[in-house]
Design an enzyme around this catalytic site. Structure first.
Site: not given
Ligand code: EPZ
Length: 423
Positions: A18-19, A114, A119, A302, A394
Site C-alpha cells: 500500500k505505502n 489514520c 502528524r 505499523d 484501506r
Molecule cells: C508513513 O506515514 C506511512 N503512511 C505510515 O503507515 C507509517 O506508519 C509511517 O510512514 C511510519 O513508517 C504512508 O506511507 C502513506 P512519517 P507518514 O512522516 O509518512 C513525525 C499505515 O498504517 N513527522 O514517517 O505520515 C510524525 O508525526 C500508515 O500504513 C514530523 O514530525 O509517517 C511521526 O511522529 C499509518 N514532521 C514521525 O515523524 C513531518 O513533517 C514519523 O512520521 C512528518 C512527520
C-alpha cells in the site's frame, strides 16, 4: 464477525505494498507519457488515487483483477486537488511534490489519514521551501508555488517517510543536486526511487540515510512492478502465530521482514525464511517480549498494533514503546473489552498476558488497529464483532478471503447502524 479458536493452516500470497502504491501513483505525474504500474493491491487508497488522478486530467485505466493501472499524464493536468476525495487519504500530499515539480504550483487540501497522532508536515514544508518553493496553508489548503526549483541540502529532523517521499518527488526536475540527509529508509522509499530511476531520473542512495537526486529535464513513462506489502505479510505472520497455526506466506522480500521475524522468534514462534516466502508455525503460548518501534530497519510502528494483540495472551508481561506516533494505542481499550490486561501511559503500553481473550463487540479506530482486532478475534473464545471495517479495507486487500483460505471463520456483515447508513 470473527469466530476464534481455529488454527490458520495453508499458503497465502501477499499483495502489493500500500505505502509503495500511494507514493508511486502520484509520481506518474512526472512522466511525459504513460506509466504502467503492476502488482497494485486492490485497496481503497488505490481506488481513491485512481479517482483523484482522473479528476485532475490523467487518462487512467485500472484493471483490479490484473492488479495493473496505466496512468497517462501527458495531457495537461489541473494543479488543484482540493476536493473531498483528497482529504480522505494521508498520501494526497504527495501530489504537492509531484505537481510542484512539473508545473511550479499546486494547491492540495490538507491530508486526512489514520488518527494516530498529530502528524505534522513541517518537514515536508521545510524541504519544499529549501528547494525554492513558497508554501502557505490557507483555509485548509496547502498552496505552493515557485519560479523554478533548485537543488538543495535538506536535513530532516525526523526520518519521516512522507517528507522523504515528497522532497524526492519535488526534486527530480530541480536544477542541480538535492541531498536529503536523515532520509527514511523504508522499503517503499527505495521502491519509489527505483521507479523514478526507471523513468530516467537520477536518485541515488535510497535505503541509506542520505539520498542524492540530480535534477533531470524530462522523464519518460515506464512499466514497473511494486514490492510486496511487508506490513500485510507481518500481519499474516502474527495471525498464524496467534492461532497456533502453520502458514506459508508467499511473495515476500524476507529482508523487509527481519525485525518482525526476529521478534516472533524471540517469543518462541518458529519462522523459516525462504527468499520469497516465509513459514510461520507455533504450537505453544508465546513468551512475553519488549518492543520499541523505530524507523526502518527497526521494528515497524505499523506492526505494533497487530503484535500487541498477540502479546495479550503471551506468558508474562510485555512492554511496547511506540516511539514513532504519540497516540497509536487506541486498540488497547478494545482488547480490554475482550478480557485483556493492558495499561497505557502515553507512548508506553504494559501488557500482562492472560490465558485467553473472549469474543466481544469492538470498534476499529484506524487501519492497523482494525487489523489488530482481527488478530484478537482469531485468538478469542467465541465471536468478535468488529465495527468500522472500512478502515481495514484501506490497507488490506480482501483480508477475509485470505484468512478464510487459511481456515479462519470470518465474515463481512452489512449492518444498518443507528443512522441507517451502512458501516
Ligand atoms: C508513513 O506515514 C506511512 N503512511 C505510515 O503507515 C507509517 O506508519 C509511517 O510512514 C511510519 O513508517 C504512508 O506511507 C502513506 P512519517 P507518514 O512522516 O509518512 C513525525 C499505515 O498504517 N513527522 O514517517 O505520515 C510524525 O508525526 C500508515 O500504513 C514530523 O514530525 O509517517 C511521526 O511522529 C499509518 N514532521 C514521525 O515523524 C513531518 O513533517 C514519523 O512520521 C512528518 C512527520
Amino acid at each position: 464477525m470473527v469466530r476464534g479458536g481455529r488454527p490458520l493452516r495453508g499458503t497465502v500470497t501477499v499483495s502489493g505494498a500500500k505505502n509503495a502504491a500511494v507514493a508511486l501513483l502520484p509520481a506518474t505525474i512526472l512522466a511525459r507519457d504513460a506509466c504502467v504500474v503492476d502488482n497494485l493491491p486492490e485497496i481503497q487508497d488505490v481506488l481513491l488515487l485512481r479517482d483523484i488522478l482522473s479528476r485532475m486530467g490523467a487518462k487512467v485505466e485500472y484493471v483490479p483483477e490484473e492488479r495493473r493501472m496505466t496512468v497517462d499524464t501527458s495531457a495537461d493536468m489541473t494543479t488543484g486537488a482540493t476536493f473531498g476525495l483528497v482529504r480522505r487519504m494521508r498520501a494526497s500530499y504527495y501530489l504537492l511534490g509531484a505537481l510542484l515539480a512539473r508545473y511550479g504550483h499546486a494547491q492540495i487540501a490538507l491530508p486526512g489519514g489514520c488518527d494516530i497522532g498529530q502528524r505534522p508536515i513541517d518537514q515536508h514544508l521545510k524541504g519544499l521551501r529549501a528547494l525554492g518553493a513558497e508554501v502557505e496553508t490557507e483555509h485548509g489548503i496547502l498552496k505552493a508555488k515557485t519560479d523554478g526549483l533548485r537543488g538543495a541540502e535538506v536535513y530532516l529532523d525526523v526520518a519521516s517517510v512522507g517528507a522523504t517521499v515528497n522532497i524526492m518527488l519535488a526534486s527530480v526536475h530541480a536544477e542541480g543536486l538535492t541531498t536529503i540527509v536523515n532520509a527514511a529508509k523504508e522499503p517503499h522509499v527505495v521502491d519509489l526511487a527505483n521507479f523514478l530511476n526507471c523513468m530516467g531520473a537520477s536518485v541515488k542512495g535510497a535505503g541509506t540515510d542520505v539520498i542524492r537526486v540530480r535534477g533531470k529535464k524530462d522523464l519518460h513513462g515506464t512499466s514497473y512492478t511494486i514490492i510486496p506489502d511487508q506490513i500485510e505479510a507481518g500481519t499474516l505472520m502474527i495471525a498464524a502465530a496467534a492461532t497456533r497455526g502453520d502458514v506459508v506466506i508467499q511473495n515476500v522480500i524476507s529482508t523487509h521482514l527481519e525485525s518482525i521475524s526476529a521478534k516472533l522468534i524471540e517469543m518462541g514462534v518458529h519462522v523459516d525464511q525462504g527468499y520469497d516466502h516465509v513459514r510461520v508455525y507455533s504450537d505453544k503460548r508465546p513468551r512475553h517480549v519488549t518492543i520499541k518501534t523505530l524507523p526502518y530497519p527497526g521494528f515497524p510502528t505499523d506492526i505494533q498494533q497487530p503484535i500487541s494483540a498477540l502479546l495479550c495472551t503471551a506468558e508474562g508481561t510485555s512492554v511496547i514503546i511506540e516511539s514513532i506516533f504519540e497516540d497509536r494505542f487506541k486498540q488497547v481499550a478494545e482488547f480490554c473489552r475482550m478480557g485483556a490486561r493492558v495499561s497505557v501511559d502515553n507512548r508506553v503500553a504494559v501488557i500482562e498476558g492472560v490465558e485467553k481473550l473472549t469474543g466481544a463487540p469492538v470498534t476499529a479506530s484506524d487501519l492497523r488497529a482494525g487489523a489488530a482486532l482481527i488478530v484478537a478475534g482469531l485468538m478469542a473464545e467465541g465471536e468478535t464483532y468488529i465495527k468500522n471495517v472500512k478502515f481495514i479495507d484501506r490497507g488490506y486487500e480482501r483480508i477475509e478471503d485470505k484468512l478464510i483460505s487459511l481456515g479462519a471463520s470470518i465474515e463481512r456483515i452489512e449492518v444498518e447502524d443507528e443512522y441507517g447508513m451502512y458501516e
